[in-house]
Motif scaffolding. Structure first.
Motif, mmCIF file in Angstrom:
data_model
loop_
_atom_site.group_PDB
_atom_site.id
_atom_site.type_symbol
_atom_site.label_atom_id
_atom_site.label_comp_id
_atom_site.label_asym_id
_atom_site.label_seq_id
_atom_site.Cartn_x
_atom_site.Cartn_y
_atom_site.Cartn_z
ATOM 1 N N PHE A 82 -71.564 58.612 -90.676
ATOM 2 C CA PHE A 82 -72.776 59.549 -90.424
ATOM 3 C C PHE A 82 -71.984 60.917 -90.059
ATOM 4 O O PHE A 82 -72.435 61.921 -90.828
ATOM 5 C CB PHE A 82 -73.591 59.003 -89.253
ATOM 6 N N LYS B 235 -72.169 64.114 -92.420
ATOM 7 C CA LYS B 235 -72.826 65.150 -91.832
ATOM 8 C C LYS B 235 -71.953 66.371 -91.983
ATOM 9 O O LYS B 235 -72.346 67.546 -92.399
ATOM 10 C CB LYS B 235 -73.167 65.195 -90.497
ATOM 11 N N TRP C 36 -80.938 53.284 -91.911
ATOM 12 C CA TRP C 36 -79.936 53.719 -92.381
ATOM 13 C C TRP C 36 -80.106 54.457 -94.023
ATOM 14 O O TRP C 36 -79.183 55.487 -94.264
ATOM 15 C CB TRP C 36 -78.627 52.735 -92.637
ATOM 16 N N ASN D 270 -79.775 57.983 -94.281
ATOM 17 C CA ASN D 270 -78.439 58.722 -93.747
ATOM 18 C C ASN D 270 -77.738 58.648 -94.768
ATOM 19 O O ASN D 270 -76.475 59.172 -94.875
ATOM 20 C CB ASN D 270 -78.003 58.202 -92.404
ATOM 21 N N THR E 281 -81.659 61.873 -88.354
ATOM 22 C CA THR E 281 -81.189 61.345 -89.755
ATOM 23 C C THR E 281 -80.461 62.455 -90.615
ATOM 24 O O THR E 281 -80.840 63.610 -90.412
ATOM 25 C CB THR E 281 -81.831 60.436 -90.391
ATOM 26 N N ILE E 282 -79.602 62.033 -91.472
ATOM 27 C CA ILE E 282 -79.261 63.146 -92.245
ATOM 28 C C ILE E 282 -80.373 63.751 -93.212
ATOM 29 O O ILE E 282 -80.595 65.041 -93.368
ATOM 30 C CB ILE E 282 -78.122 62.500 -93.509
#
Lengths: 91, 448
Positions: free
Chosen positions: B116, B120, B216, B219, B245-246
């Motif tokens: 992650f 990111k 997930w 993400n 989250t992304i």
């Protein structure tokens, strides 16, 4: 642009603009009346949008040609009971 | 430093060696992740956290300073498997090496967490999270596209809330799996499909709450790319209040839950009705007051004397005219007055000069002179008379008449001349003889 094709957002924006101008009070009476007429038209358009029948929930699918389209959902969730009546547009 | 270690004769002091070890450790492990089981945890009153991690027979001391400690979101307990991020160092007074931890995560999601963080960082570098690239969310969407599971609570909640708030808003669902291997790909595909379909004002992509693993898909880079490339604004709605989250970072608006997303996306129809009604009312009253104002102005004008009492208005005019005339007359009069005064002064002056008097005086003078002249003449005359009377005796004696009395005659030519000399007359001349009594016409016949 035909009235029915004006989007709710555009009509509301125009209505807000018109009311702002009218409240500014710097307009000649004749122009004020013209603007007022347009404002009423915009309010009606908003009203029409808001009075529309409930829309069905649809699903995004691909047709036999592979083109994206929508079809009504068979088991759509029901909305909560509403307190408001259906014809509550006050003008 | 290599030189120092290469020299076998070199004798180190304890502090010196301790310093070198510290330096070597810090240089070799400036930022690492370590996984281990907590065997001891001491939450020191100073705010620092002291841990001992173990794995099999090995142990590792770890310290988390207060500044990092305060970001720790869960309680560290003995027996817990954790993942630490930090740097290696040593502490001279104890002669022990340790990990200075900056972050601690529960183990298990640790690997995902690393993934992650890496994603990111990568996406941030690519500008995916820039505020200025975020699309504005339309205030009054007419059609909303939902990207979620058809069978999930998230869809039911969103549909229910959207329709309750505004039944005229059209809802289109693009059903996807929100969990598992295929989830990310399907979510990304659905977002792209909505863009291709086009007739959607805003997209809500999300799912209900769950474990970090179950969320997930949101993400994944595929989803991030789909949101980033969408022309239609996207609201992320992943049911996890705390962590982002992304998808939350890339989306144009982040809602903490699907329900919240539905509330954010659509305004209450009743509020809109009220808004429109209020605007219409404001417009009406603005125009009414404009009309009222004009009417009052008109009333004000009509109330003026010209219209209410034209006669009086004319009277006023007439009075003004009269006033003007009076003024003109007064002006003329005063002018005349002034001239008359001037004239009077002149007349007075003239009178003072008294030409008549002068004339009379002069006349008198003339008369006086005249009288004096007459008197003088009389005086002279009477004196002459007296003198004449004195002389009359002798004179009488000398008078031709007296001479004629005595027989004398006077000869005169026809022109009256007295003939005293015979040479002055010729023979044949007619003469008059004046006698004492009467006259004789004679002709000269002979000169003697």
């Amino acid at each position: 642009m035909a009235e029915e094709k004006i989007k709710f957002e555009k009509a509301l924006e125009r209505l807000e603009e018109i009311v702002g101008t009218l409240e500014g009070g710097d307009l000649e009476l004749e122009k004020s009346l013209k603007m007022f007429e347009e404002g009423i038209k915009m309010a009606r358009i908003c009203q029409v949008h808001l009075s529309q029948a409930e829309k069905k929930i649809e699903k995004l699918v691909k047709d036999h040609k592979g083109e994206l389209t929508t079809e009504p959902m068979e088991e759509a969730p029901t909305p909560e009971a509403e307190g408001e009546s259906d014809d509550d547009v006050p003008f | 430093m290599g030189d120092l270690l290469d020299n076998p004769e070199k004798v180190f002091g304890v502090s010196e060696l301790s310093g070198i070890v510290k330096e070597l450790l810090e240089e070799a492990f400036p930022s690492i992740w370590v996984e281990g089981e907590v065997s001891k945890a001491l939450d020191h009153p100073s705010g620092h956290l002291y841990l001992t991690l173990k794995e099999n027979k090995d142990v590792l001391d770890a310290t988390m300073w207060r500044s990092s400690r305060k970001n720790l979101k869960f309680k560290i307990e003995t027996g817990m498997k954790i993942l630490l991020k930090g740097r290696m160092s040593s502490y001279g007074p104890y002669g022990k090496y340790q990990l200075i931890a900056e972050r601690i995560e529960p183990s298990g999601v640790g690997a995902l967490q690393i993934k992650f963080e890496q994603l990111k960082k990568k996406l941030a570098a690519k500008g995916y999270f820039d505020e200025n690239r975020k699309r504005p969310i339309p205030e009054y969407p007419e059609t909303i596209g939902l990207v979620t599971s058809e069978s999930g609570a998230a869809f039911r909640d969103m549909a229910r809330i959207l329709r309750r708030r505004n039944r005229t808003v059209k809802i289109i669902l693009a059903p996807v799996l929100v969990e598992g291997e295929q989830a990310a790909g399907q979510i990304a595909r659905a977002i792209a499909d909505f863009n291709e379909y086009g007739k959607v004002d805003v997209i809500i992509a999300g799912r209900g709450g769950g474990s970090p693993e179950s969320l997930w898909a949101f993400n994944e880079e595929a989803v991030a790319d789909a949101i980033f490339n969408s022309k239609i604004p996207v609201i992320s709605a992943v049911g996890h209040e705390i962590d982002f989250t992304i998808a939350d970072f890339v989306s144009d608006l982040r809602a903490s839950t699907p329900s919240a997303a539905a509330e954010l996306a659509v305004k209450n129809r009743a509020d809109l009705i009220y808004t429109v009604a209020l605007l219409a009312k404001r417009g009406t009253s603005a125009v009414s007051s404009a009309i009222r104002e004009q009417r009052q102005r008109l009333a004000g004008i009509v109330r003026r004397p010209l219209f209410t009492d034209p006669a009086r208005f004319l009277e006023g005019g007439r009075r003004r005219l009269d006033d003007s005339l009076s003024q003109i007359l007064a002006a003329v009069k005063s002018q005349a007055e002034r001239r008359r005064t001037n004239l009077d002064a002149l007349v007075r002056h003239l009178r003072y000069l008294r030409p008549s008097l002068t004339i009379r005086r002069r006349a008198d003078h003339v008369k006086n002179l005249d009288e004096r002249l007459v008197r003088r003449l009389y005086a002279i005359l009477s004196e002459k008379k007296r003198a004449l009377a004195g002389w009359s005796g002798p004179l009488n004696a000398l008078s031709p008449m007296r001479v004629l009395e005595r027989g004398y005659a006077i000869a005169r030519t026809p022109s009256g001349g007295v003939v005293k000399d015979s040479s002055r007359v010729a023979v044949g001349d007619e003469l008059e003889l004046l006698l004492h009594k009467g006259r004789l016409g004679v002709v000269v016949n002979k000169k003697l």
